[in-house]
Every structure is written in structure tokens, then in C-alpha cells.
Design an enzyme around this catalytic site. Structure first.
Site, PDB file in Angstrom:
ATOM      1  N   LYS A   1       0.838  -1.192   0.000  1.00 13.25           N
ATOM      2  CA  LYS A   1       0.000   0.000   0.000  1.00 13.25           C
ATOM      3  C   LYS A   1       0.878   1.249   0.000  1.00 13.25           C
ATOM      4  O   LYS A   1       1.931   1.252   0.636  1.00 13.25           O
ATOM      5  CB  LYS A   1      -0.842   0.048   1.301  1.00 13.25           C
ATOM      6  CG  LYS A   1      -1.981  -0.938   1.391  1.00 13.25           C
ATOM      7  CD  LYS A   1      -2.711  -0.781   2.724  1.00 13.25           C
ATOM      8  CE  LYS A   1      -3.767  -1.842   2.941  1.00 13.25           C
ATOM      9  NZ  LYS A   1      -4.931  -1.719   2.050  1.00 13.25           N
TER      10      LYS A   1
ATOM     11  N   ARG B 282     -10.085 -11.641   2.850  1.00 13.28           N
ATOM     12  CA  ARG B 282     -10.988 -12.700   2.380  1.00 13.28           C
ATOM     13  C   ARG B 282     -10.270 -14.032   2.302  1.00 13.28           C
ATOM     14  O   ARG B 282     -10.887 -15.088   2.453  1.00 13.28           O
ATOM     15  CB  ARG B 282     -11.595 -12.291   1.025  1.00 13.28           C
ATOM     16  CG  ARG B 282     -10.609 -12.186  -0.093  1.00 13.28           C
ATOM     17  CD  ARG B 282     -11.139 -11.416  -1.274  1.00 13.28           C
ATOM     18  NE  ARG B 282     -11.141  -9.968  -1.059  1.00 13.28           N
ATOM     19  CZ  ARG B 282     -11.560  -9.081  -1.948  1.00 13.28           C
ATOM     20  NH1 ARG B 282     -12.039  -9.468  -3.121  1.00 13.28           N
ATOM     21  NH2 ARG B 282     -11.517  -7.785  -1.671  1.00 13.28           N
TER      22      ARG B 282
HETATM   23  N1  BES Z   1      -7.976  -3.925   5.028  1.00 13.15           N
HETATM   24  C1  BES Z   1      -8.224  -3.505   3.705  1.00 13.15           C
HETATM   25  C2  BES Z   1      -9.566  -2.785   3.554  1.00 13.15           C
HETATM   26  C3  BES Z   1      -9.686  -1.463   4.244  1.00 13.15           C
HETATM   27  C4  BES Z   1      -9.400  -0.287   3.555  1.00 13.15           C
HETATM   28  C5  BES Z   1     -10.109  -1.392   5.547  1.00 13.15           C
HETATM   29  C6  BES Z   1      -9.523   0.936   4.219  1.00 13.15           C
HETATM   30  C7  BES Z   1     -10.246  -0.160   6.181  1.00 13.15           C
HETATM   31  C8  BES Z   1      -9.944   0.992   5.531  1.00 13.15           C
HETATM   32  C9  BES Z   1      -8.249  -4.701   2.783  1.00 13.15           C
HETATM   33  O1  BES Z   1      -7.398  -5.752   3.115  1.00 13.15           O
HETATM   34  C10 BES Z   1      -7.799  -4.224   1.445  1.00 13.15           C
HETATM   35  O2  BES Z   1      -6.680  -3.839   1.315  1.00 13.15           O
HETATM   36  N2  BES Z   1      -8.711  -4.266   0.473  1.00 13.15           N
HETATM   37  C11 BES Z   1      -8.434  -3.841  -0.848  1.00 13.15           C
HETATM   38  C12 BES Z   1      -8.959  -4.871  -1.804  1.00 13.15           C
HETATM   39  C13 BES Z   1      -8.513  -4.704  -3.223  1.00 13.15           C
HETATM   40  C14 BES Z   1      -7.041  -4.989  -3.339  1.00 13.15           C
HETATM   41  C15 BES Z   1      -9.299  -5.653  -4.093  1.00 13.15           C
HETATM   42  C16 BES Z   1      -9.100  -2.487  -1.055  1.00 13.15           C
HETATM   43  O3  BES Z   1     -10.206  -2.285  -0.519  1.00 13.15           O
HETATM   44  O4  BES Z   1      -8.524  -1.645  -1.709  1.00 13.15           O
HETATM   45 MN    MN Z   2      -5.417  -5.464   2.362  1.00  9.91          MN
END
Ligand code: BES
Ligand code: MN
Ligand code: ZN
Length: 483
Positions: A263, A337
């Protein structure tokens, strides 16, 4: 903080401060302060702009009177007031009492029954919450509200409210702990400590056992970290034959860096909160152990840290989950997931009638609903509606998103394996939920709450302070208590 009820004349309590909650334009509850005090408050109000709107607070000093200090707190228009209005009003009052160094107060509500009593207690305990253990300059003698006496409240409802709010505060504090303090190992130790304190069953599986049990999805997500994954199974079993069996599953990413699909810095910040579902599970088990329903309750957490390294899982990897389905990794940042695939498979093997999972799963859910509302997804209209109904009372906002679009479902079925861990740009919260559904056993009613938004508060609001919110604890416990 001591929370009590008193049914007699408030003068007899000997307490010198009072908080009076008022509906807009209705000063009648003031009469319970006694005729003299009530008249003086009304006189003082003539020169003040207090209407009783929600969020309004007025402090009225009455030197020399039996009650020396009266706080008026507005609830807003009577027909608009919800249980959450009472929670927020008491929280506001508690914060102010604390600031003013008032140690005890009587609280008068214009309306009172069991549900309102419980909400008042919840508002008090939630509003009292702070997370300042890492501030070394904390004021030496910290100001504290020691006792609140709720006039004519339902005693057992107050007790229930305190248990629920303390469980929620416990979840909040765990969420607020950073990744260098809470990692998969220390989270599992905390679960064991909790189990010991409240006489719950607790089994923790280490990284070798996780692999031996076929939970290669959870293991893969965790293997890039220097701290290996843990699988936590807590159980509450009632005396006698249980009426039902339910499993609560929480996403437990103690930190989510994104992994190899790392990220950017701005998005990585606050990712210690990616364990919020797991912390809610611990809060729920804490409350359940005290409230003792006649239902068997299991709490399941797959704990891992998502890190980039030479041992990290990669895009293109194909992994076998516990239920035998193969997962292709498109993006290592869609890790929640993947861990839940094994947690839901394991939960299903316990043969419950229902599973509720809570996960900070997708940024897409926040785009869809805003950051204050959880996405609700279900395979059971009945269970979904029951949770929605309860959430209206707890003030934990949920909104259902649809699971019936087969064209969306196809997007996670592409590629060489049974499922792929992302579904493309659109409907990201829905395709994530559809992915989870692949791991829920046949015939089990299931609700998934995507709490990515409401698990964390960026600002102070009502009874929330900036940071972890403990979202989901009260809704799940209330649901279980009504089974
Ligand atoms: N933990 C994150 C989701 C999240 C984002 C929680 C912001 C709280 C605040 C999750 O693991 C994630 O990174 N999801 C990605 C999925 C994508 C790569 C398909 C997302 O939401 O960008
Ligand atoms: Mn994630
Ligand atoms: Zn995550």
C-alpha cells in the site's frame, strides 16, 4: 464509574450535581429537582439560549442550593429521539462532568424504561472512554466521574448496558494498540487471558498446526511476516442443553501493509485497525461470558500480519483452502478474504445454525456507503432482517448490499482456480462478500458485515473518540441474547 438507579426523591441521594436530559421545548422534567431548584433553573434559562436541541448543553451553577450544579442536555424533538440520542446525550454530559471535575451526579431522563435505561448506561461508559496509556504526561490525578445515579432507571438494564459498553471499550482499546504491541502471537495470548478470566474455552493453533489442519490460505497470508499466524477458537457453553449454536468470525489482520502489492504510505496508515473484526469477537465473548445466554457461542479469529518479504505469498499463487477450494491470488492486498476462507470453513465444520462474520474487508464498501455505515451481506433474508432491526436499536448503522447479481459473481470465478481473490473495479464490496460465501457450509444462515468504515473513527463524535470504535460488539451480543 459506578452506575446505579434511585427510585425515590433525588434530594435523598445527597448528591449535589444533576444532569437533566430534555426534549426540545419541554421543561417539565425539571420539577424532579424540587420546586425551589426548578424555579431557579427556569429563571436562569430566561437569559440563555437553551432550546433542548440535540447536542446543546448548558451548565447552571446554583450556589448555596441543595443541588449546586445543574447541567441541561438537549435531546432534540421528542418524535425524532432514538435510543442512540440518549447514548450520545449521556456521553456528552459525562465528558463535561469529567472536564469540570464533578465526581458524582444524578441523571434525570424525560422518559425511562428498560431499553432507555440500558442506553443511558451504555452512553455513560462509552462516553467515559479514553486511550491515553502512551501519554507519559497524563495529568497526575486524573479527573474521574465516580458515580452516576439514574433516576427511576431499571437496575438490571443498567447492568446489562455497563457490560455491553465495557466489552465495546475493551474492543476499542485492542484496536487502538499498534502492530508492534498486538501481533498474531500477542493477540492469541490476549484471547487466552480473556478465556481464563471469564472461564471460556480457548484453543490456539500455531503455524504448524494451521498447516496440518489444511488452513493454507490463512498460513499463506501470514507467512511473509516475522511473526507467524495464529488461529484462535474461543467457546462459551451454557449450563444444560444449549438452545442453539452460533459462530462469530472476525478478520484478524494485526497489520495490513498490503504485502507484495504494498500500500502507499497514506493508505497503510491506520492499518493496525485491520484486526477490528477480531477485537469485536473478543469483546462479544467477554460480554457473553457475563450475560450467560442459553446458546452455545463460538468466537473464531484467523490472526496474521500481511507483510512483504522473501517468504511472502505472491500474486499468481494458487492456494488450497480448508474446504478444498483453490484460490488464485490476484492481489496480495485482498488478504482478508483469503484468511476468512479458512476461518469460515472451520466455523462451518462446527455445524452452527448461523455464522456472523465481521471484517474490515474493503475500501469499496466505504465508497458505497460512507465511512459510518457497515455493509451487510447475507444468504438469509430472515437473519439479515433480524440484524438490521437490532442495529437500529444499538445505533450501529448497517445497510444491505445485494448478493444476487450472477454477472458480478462470475468475476471471482475467472482464472485457473475455483476462485480468484479480486473481482475488479466495480462492486468491490459485493464481489468480496461473494468470495466469502464460497466458504460458508451448505444450509448455514450467514451474515457478513463489512466494517471497514465504522470500525475506525477519524474524529470524535457522540460516544466515539478518534480511533477504534468497537463497532459490532453490541449488535452481535444483543442478537445472541434474543435467540
Ligand atoms: N484492510 C483492507 C480494507 C480497508 C481499507 C479497511 C480501508 C479499512 C480501511 C483490505 O485488506 C484491502 O486492502 N482491500 C483492498 C482490496 C482490493 C485490493 C481488491 C481495497 O479495498 O482496496
Ligand atoms: Mn489489504
Ligand atoms: Zn486488510
Amino acid at each position: 464509574m459506578d452506575i446505579k438507579s434511585y427510585a425515590g426523591d433525588i434530594k435523598e441521594t445527597g448528591i449535589k450535581s444533576a444532569v437533566v436530559l430534555l426534549f426540545e421545548g419541554d421543561l417539565r422534567p425539571l420539577s424532579r429537582l424540587g420546586r425551589g431548584v426548578s424555579a431557579k433553573v427556569k429563571r436562569a434559562l430566561e437569559s440563555l439560549d437553551f432550546k433542548g436541541k440535540e447536542g446543546q448543553l448548558e451548565k447552571i451553577p446554583l450556589p448555596g442550593q441543595r443541588i449546586e450544579l445543574v447541567y441541561l442536555v438537549g435531546l432534540g424533538k421528542k418524535d425524532k429521539v432514538t435510543l442512540d440520542t440518549y447514548r450520545r446525550a449521556v456521553a456528552l454530559a459525562v465528558k463535561r462532568l469529567k472536564k469540570d471535575g464533578v465526581e458524582e451526579a444524578v441523571v434525570i431522563s424525560p422518559k425511562i424504561d428498560a431499553k432507555i435505561s440500558q442506553a443511558l448506561a451504555e452512553g455513560a461508559v462509552l462516553g467515559d472512554y479514553t486511550f491515553d496509556k502512551y501519554k507519559t504526561s497524563r495529568e497526575k490525578e486524573k479527573k474521574e466521574v465516580k458515580e452516576l445515579v439514574f433516576h427511576k432507571a431499571d437496575e438490571s438494564a443498567l447492568k446489562k448496558g455497563v457490560i455491553l459498553a465495557e466489552a465495546q471499550n475493551y474492543a476499542r482499546s485492542l484496536v487502538n494498540e499498534p502492530g508492534n504491541v498486538i501481533n498474531p502471537i500477542t493477540l492469541a495470548e490476549e484471547a487466552k487471558r480473556l478465556a481464563k478470566e471469564y472461564k471460556l474455552q480457548c484453543k490456539v493453533y500455531d503455524e504448524k498446526e494451521i498447516q496440518d489442519m489444511g488452513m493454507l490460505a490463512l498460513w499463506s497470508v501470514g507467512k511473509g511476516s516475522a511473526t507467524p499466524p495464529r488461529f484462535i477458537h474461543l467457546a462459551y457453553k451454557p449450563r444444560g442443553k444449549p438452545k442453539d449454536r452460533i459462530v462469530i468470525v472476525g478478520k484478524g489482520l494485526t497489520f495490513d501493509s498490503g504485502g507484495l502489492n504494498i500500500k502507499p504510505g497514506d493508505y497503510m496508515r491506520t492499518m493496525k485497525m485491520d484486526k477490528s473484526g477480531a477485537c469485536a469477537v473478543l469483546g462479544i465473548m467477554k460480554a457473553i461470558a457475563q450475560l450467560k445466554p442459553k446458546v452455545e457461542v463460538h468466537g473464531i479469529i484467523g490472526a496474521a500480519e500481511n507483510m512483504p518479504s522473501g517468504t511472502a505469498y505472491r500474486p499468481d499463487d494458487i492456494i488450497r483452502a480448508k474446504n478444498g477450494k483453490y484460490i488464485e491470488i490476484d492481489n496480495t492486498d485482498a488478504e482478508g478474504r483469503v484468511t476468512l476462507a479458512d476461518a469460515l470453513s472451520y466455523a462451518s465444520e462446527l455445524k452452527p445454525s448461523r455464522i456472523i462474520d465481521m471484517a474490515t474487508l474493503t475500501g469499496a464498501c466505504m465508497v458505497a456507503l460512507g465511512e459510518y455505515t457497515a455493509g451487510l451481506f447475507t444468504n438469509s433474508e430472515k437473519l439479515g432482517n433480524e440484524i438490521k432491526e437490532i442495529a437500529r436499536e444499538t445505533g450501529e448503522r448497517v445497510w444491505e448490499l445485494p448478493m444476487d447479481d450472477e454477472r458480478l459473481r462470475k468475476k471471482i470465478k475467472k482464472g485457473p482456480a475455483d476462485v480468484v481473490n479480486t473481482g475488479g473495479r466495480y462492486g468491490g464490496a459485493i464481489t468480496a462478500a461473494m468470495f466469502l460465501e464460497e466458504f460458508v457450509g451448505e444450509g448455514i444462515e450467514w451474515v457478513h458485515l463489512d466494517i471497514a468504515g465504522p470500525a475506525w473513527s477519524r474524529e470524535d463524535y457522540g460516544y466515539y473518540t478518534q480511533g477504534g470504535t468497537g463497532f459490532g460488539v453490541r449488535t452481535c451480543v444483543e442478537y445472541i441474547m434474543r435467540l
